[in-house]
Scaffold this motif. Structure first.
Motif, short mmCIF file in Angstrom:
data_model
loop_
_atom_site.label_atom_id
_atom_site.label_comp_id
_atom_site.label_asym_id
_atom_site.label_seq_id
_atom_site.Cartn_x
_atom_site.Cartn_y
_atom_site.Cartn_z
N LYS A 1 0.82 -1.21 0.00
CA LYS A 1 0.00 0.00 0.00
C LYS A 1 0.86 1.26 0.00
CE LYS A 1 -3.78 -2.18 2.58
NZ LYS A 1 -4.54 -2.20 3.87
N GLU A 2 2.03 1.21 0.64
CA GLU A 2 2.83 2.40 0.86
C GLU A 2 3.92 2.65 -0.19
OE1 GLU A 2 4.45 1.90 4.71
OE2 GLU A 2 2.49 1.83 5.72
N HIS A 3 4.42 1.60 -0.82
CA HIS A 3 5.59 1.75 -1.69
C HIS A 3 5.28 1.34 -3.13
CE1 HIS A 3 7.96 2.58 1.83
NE2 HIS A 3 7.68 1.41 2.37
N GLN A 4 5.21 2.29 -4.01
CA GLN A 4 4.93 2.00 -5.41
C GLN A 4 6.10 1.31 -6.11
OE1 GLN A 4 3.69 5.61 -7.36
NE2 GLN A 4 1.76 5.73 -6.25
N ASP A 5 7.30 1.47 -5.56
CA ASP A 5 8.47 0.86 -6.21
C ASP A 5 8.75 -0.55 -5.69
OD1 ASP A 5 9.14 1.74 -3.68
OD2 ASP A 5 11.17 2.35 -4.23
N LEU A 6 7.88 -1.10 -4.88
CA LEU A 6 8.06 -2.44 -4.35
C LEU A 6 7.84 -3.48 -5.46
CD1 LEU A 6 8.31 -4.43 -1.89
CD2 LEU A 6 5.82 -4.30 -1.71
N VAL A 7 8.72 -4.48 -5.53
CA VAL A 7 8.58 -5.57 -6.50
C VAL A 7 8.51 -6.89 -5.73
CG1 VAL A 7 9.62 -6.80 -8.44
CG2 VAL A 7 9.82 -4.31 -8.29
N VAL A 8 7.44 -7.64 -5.96
CA VAL A 8 7.26 -8.94 -5.32
C VAL A 8 7.52 -10.02 -6.37
CG1 VAL A 8 5.68 -10.48 -4.09
CG2 VAL A 8 5.57 -7.99 -3.72
N ILE A 9 8.53 -10.86 -6.13
CA ILE A 9 8.91 -11.92 -7.06
C ILE A 9 8.48 -13.26 -6.48
CG2 ILE A 9 10.80 -13.05 -8.27
CD1 ILE A 9 10.41 -10.23 -9.20
N ASP A 10 7.64 -13.98 -7.20
CA ASP A 10 7.17 -15.31 -6.80
C ASP A 10 8.03 -16.35 -7.52
OD1 ASP A 10 5.73 -17.75 -6.50
OD2 ASP A 10 3.87 -16.63 -6.20
N VAL A 11 8.79 -17.14 -6.76
CA VAL A 11 9.75 -18.06 -7.36
C VAL A 11 9.21 -19.49 -7.48
CG1 VAL A 11 11.68 -16.67 -6.51
CG2 VAL A 11 10.89 -18.62 -5.16
N ARG A 12 7.92 -19.67 -7.27
CA ARG A 12 7.32 -21.00 -7.43
C ARG A 12 7.16 -21.33 -8.92
NH1 ARG A 12 1.82 -20.54 -4.65
NH2 ARG A 12 1.92 -18.59 -5.84
N SER A 13 6.71 -22.55 -9.19
CA SER A 13 6.46 -22.94 -10.57
C SER A 13 5.29 -22.16 -11.14
CB SER A 13 6.15 -24.45 -10.65
OG SER A 13 4.89 -24.72 -10.04
N ALA A 14 5.19 -22.14 -12.46
CA ALA A 14 4.08 -21.43 -13.11
C ALA A 14 2.74 -22.01 -12.71
CB ALA A 14 4.26 -21.48 -14.63
N ALA A 15 2.68 -23.33 -12.53
CA ALA A 15 1.43 -23.97 -12.14
C ALA A 15 1.00 -23.53 -10.75
CB ALA A 15 1.58 -25.49 -12.19
N GLU A 16 1.95 -23.47 -9.81
CA GLU A 16 1.63 -23.01 -8.46
C GLU A 16 1.19 -21.55 -8.49
OE1 GLU A 16 4.47 -25.06 -5.29
OE2 GLU A 16 5.58 -24.46 -7.07
N PHE A 17 1.89 -20.75 -9.27
CA PHE A 17 1.54 -19.34 -9.40
C PHE A 17 0.14 -19.19 -9.95
CE2 PHE A 17 1.55 -15.25 -11.71
CZ PHE A 17 2.06 -14.40 -10.74
N GLU A 18 -0.21 -20.01 -10.93
CA GLU A 18 -1.53 -19.96 -11.54
C GLU A 18 -2.62 -20.33 -10.54
OE1 GLU A 18 -3.09 -22.97 -14.57
OE2 GLU A 18 -2.48 -21.30 -15.85
N THR A 19 -2.31 -21.26 -9.64
CA THR A 19 -3.28 -21.69 -8.64
C THR A 19 -3.63 -20.55 -7.69
OG1 THR A 19 -2.55 -23.99 -8.73
CG2 THR A 19 -3.68 -23.29 -6.72
N MET A 20 -2.62 -19.86 -7.19
CA MET A 20 -2.86 -18.71 -6.31
C MET A 20 -1.59 -17.88 -6.22
SD MET A 20 -4.34 -18.48 -2.38
CE MET A 20 -2.95 -19.34 -1.60
N HIS A 21 -1.71 -16.57 -6.37
CA HIS A 21 -0.55 -15.72 -6.22
C HIS A 21 -0.97 -14.36 -5.66
CE1 HIS A 21 -2.00 -14.76 -10.36
NE2 HIS A 21 -1.66 -13.51 -10.03
N ILE A 22 0.00 -13.64 -5.14
CA ILE A 22 -0.23 -12.31 -4.60
C ILE A 22 -0.50 -11.35 -5.76
CG2 ILE A 22 0.83 -10.38 -3.34
CD1 ILE A 22 2.46 -12.49 -1.80
N ARG A 23 -1.57 -10.60 -5.65
CA ARG A 23 -1.92 -9.68 -6.73
C ARG A 23 -0.77 -8.69 -6.98
NH1 ARG A 23 -6.66 -8.78 -9.04
NH2 ARG A 23 -7.80 -9.82 -7.34
N GLY A 24 -0.38 -8.58 -8.23
CA GLY A 24 0.70 -7.66 -8.60
C GLY A 24 2.08 -8.27 -8.56
N SER A 25 2.20 -9.52 -8.11
CA SER A 25 3.52 -10.16 -8.05
C SER A 25 3.92 -10.68 -9.43
CB SER A 25 3.51 -11.32 -7.05
OG SER A 25 2.57 -12.32 -7.42
N TYR A 26 5.22 -10.90 -9.61
CA TYR A 26 5.77 -11.40 -10.86
C TYR A 26 6.28 -12.83 -10.67
CZ TYR A 26 5.82 -6.46 -12.22
OH TYR A 26 5.46 -5.16 -12.50
#
Length: 205
Positions: A23-48
């Motif tokens: 909410k506070e930092h527009q320059d924050l980058v969230v990197i999800d290092v799971r597999s694409a299938a896990e990411f597709e199942t559920m991921h943090i909105r806005g994460s890469y």
């Protein structure tokens, strides 16, 4: 609240803190290092999504695009910590690791995107390891005592995985068809599409 830009050591980040940072930092980058299938199942909105094998192969390029506010996430924190260690080898030592992973973030009320339901990779590893141990014990009793060596081999493998913080079984399972999506992340689609951030020393919390 401490700014991630001031971190000089391994730092875990609680789900509630990440919610505030988003909410506070527009320059924050969230990197999800799971597999694409896990990411597709559920991921943090806005994460890469940059799966750990891809991150490990292109660590330099990824680090060059990231600023000082980086949070690495996975299912439990284990793979995210491996990613943090990889990033530290190329000079990006300010990355944070989300405790309790994406499920913990969702349980804390964080905004997540849900898709097709699948077992996460770590759960699959537990099932495969447990099944092989049971097979070895049963085979040793009803087929041949030598089959019990399978249980010993699995135990040795798990001990090695814990000692080295790696998981060969997880890597093998991630290549299985059910752990693939129609469009797997690549260097071009996952890393080169990331917005280029500028590290800012002493940025406000």
């Amino acid at each position: 609240m401490t700014s991630p830009s001031k971190a000089t050591a391994v730092t875990a980040l609680a789900p509630e803190a990440l919610q505030s940072w988003i909410k506070e930092h527009q320059d924050l980058v969230v990197i999800d290092v799971r597999s694409a299938a896990e990411f597709e199942t559920m991921h943090i909105r806005g994460s890469y999504n940059v799966p750990l094998p891809l991150l490990s192969e292109h660590t330099d390029e990824l680090a060059a695009r990231l600023g000082s506010r980086v949070v690495l996430v996975c299912q439990s924190g284990i793979r995210a910590e491996q990613a943090r260690q990889r990033m530290a080898t190329v000079g990006l030592d300010t990355a944070y690791v989300l405790t309790c992973g994406v499920p913990g973030y969702a349980a804390a009320g964080g905004d997540v995107v849900k898709g097709k339901d699948r077992w996460d990779l770590e759960r699959q590893v537990r099932l495969a390891a447990g099944s092989l141990v049971m097979l070895g014990l049963a085979g040793g009793k009803f087929v041949s005592p030598k089959v019990r060596m399978l249980a010993g081999a699995i135990g040795t493998g798990l001990t090695f995985s814990a000692a080295t913080n790696t998981c060969a079984m997880g890597k093998a399972l991630s290549a299985m068809p059910w752990n693939k999506t129609a469009k797997e992340p690549t260097r071009e689609s996952a890393i080169l599409q990331l917005p280029v951030q500028q590290a800012e020393e002493g940025a406000a919390a």
